[in-house]
Design an enzyme around this catalytic site. Sequence first.
Site: not given
Ligand code: NAD
Length: 460
Positions: A214, A248
């Site tokens: 997502e 998002c």
């Molecule tokens: P992110 O990708 O930075 O982090 C998400 C999760 O991944 C966190 O739990 C984090 O600890 C983990 N993570 C981060 N880097 C990692 C790595 N290198 N390896 C493994 N795990 C890792 O995202 P965010 O900043 O928490 O959220 C923002 C993004 O999420 C935006 O792009 C937003 O649009 C998207 N989002 C999508 C939805 C949806 O339903 N489609 C909902 C909410 C947010």
Amino acid sequence: MITELPISAADIIRKQRDFFQTGKTKDVNFRIAQLKKLKQAILDNEQAIVQALKADLNKPEFETYATEIFVIKEIDYAIKNIKTWTKPKKAPVTIDFFQYSAKIYPEPLGVALIIGAWNYPFNLVISPLIGAIAAGNCTIIKPSELAPHTSSLLAEVIAKYFDPAYIALVEGGVEISQQLLAEKFDYIFFTGGTSVGKIVMEAAAKHLTPVTLELGGKSPCIVDTEINLEHTLKRIIWGKFLNAGQTCIAPDYILVDKKIKINLVDGLKKTIKEFYGNNPATSPDYARIISQKHFDRLANLLKYGEVIIGGETIPEERYIAPTLIDNVSLDAPIMQEEIFGPILPIIEYSDITEAIAFINSRPKPLALYLFTQNKNLQTRVLQETSSGGVCINDTVMHCGLPSLPFGGVGDSGIGSYHGKASFDTFSHSKSVLQNSFLLDLKWRYAPYEGKLAFLKRLLG
Ligand code: NAD
């Protein structure tokens, strides 16, 4: 920040595999009991959830109820429908299979991993968890470290209400996430950014683990001339500045017919004031940016255009005012990356063909918004663009209806969830064909001599 797990990821998974093997989670009544327990856990902790989200994002209580605690409606929906969802479904048989019966059995996958994002830090792990429980899986949850108050509350609540051999929660950041991803799961459900989504999918590929991703992206909001302006203004401002734009599916930018642009801009400015007052920094209904890093990123984006309202910042509060921006270059960073904050660029078009071509020249968005009463225009935009979802004459609301699967396409994600789609996501559809012993036609058995002509006749 937690960088080391108290017990290894492998040990948690092993315990969950043992629990899964007992077959307990296959019992529908067990699943219903767990869903009820989850609902009770949320109800017992309503105020703690409100406080955690206030501490992480200054999320107004109303928004916490509307977008986080509201997840209990999804639990009710799952409880109401689970007996239908879990029943094997009869599949039709063709005439050449007349002596067979066919059925599709939904079965749980085993041990699932749910990794959450910080913007709706409660909802984004609990909502997929409902699907995982309903489908009969064991689950490990890794919430976002960037919403630490919600993460630690979730850890406390999950540990109090569930046996970790069934549902465990692991707190931590990137390192912990990577330790988990190194292990083999039966399903990975990830919510986050597109670049991390690729890392997750790569890790999953090593174990052939299926994923739902997502992700995010730039969701356009097209505004045509044939609208009810007053309703349009309110629906755009609400969807954009909810959670200070950290949604998002928030409208990322507006594409407006130039004939209506002045009216739209004037109206949007008035609506911001109507919602948040002359100084939104003092409004109890306006959230803050999650972290210094995101605050700096957003503050930097403010320079790519002409601020027509807002633009004020208070760094020590991580406050950025609801901001409208005009005259942005389509090549500027603000039009390249997902904004994910309270800044709304407004771009005009002279012909809808231009707007459609612009959307199609970019990665497929998670959501697309279209404000128009013109049916032909609605049909054109639906047919000529691709996005995870579409909401016509509104914003954001499409993710609240359990009958609509929610997810992205292309760069905005893989797979979907909510309602029955959540159950399907965490289930394997096992096809089962049954023959009878009443008769045994010989046409398919060797020796094949003299049988090919019959087979060719079957092919029509
Ligand atoms: P992110 O990708 O930075 O982090 C998400 C999760 O991944 C966190 O739990 C984090 O600890 C983990 N993570 C981060 N880097 C990692 C790595 N290198 N390896 C493994 N795990 C890792 O995202 P965010 O900043 O928490 O959220 C923002 C993004 O999420 C935006 O792009 C937003 O649009 C998207 N989002 C999508 C939805 C949806 O339903 N489609 C909902 C909410 C947010």
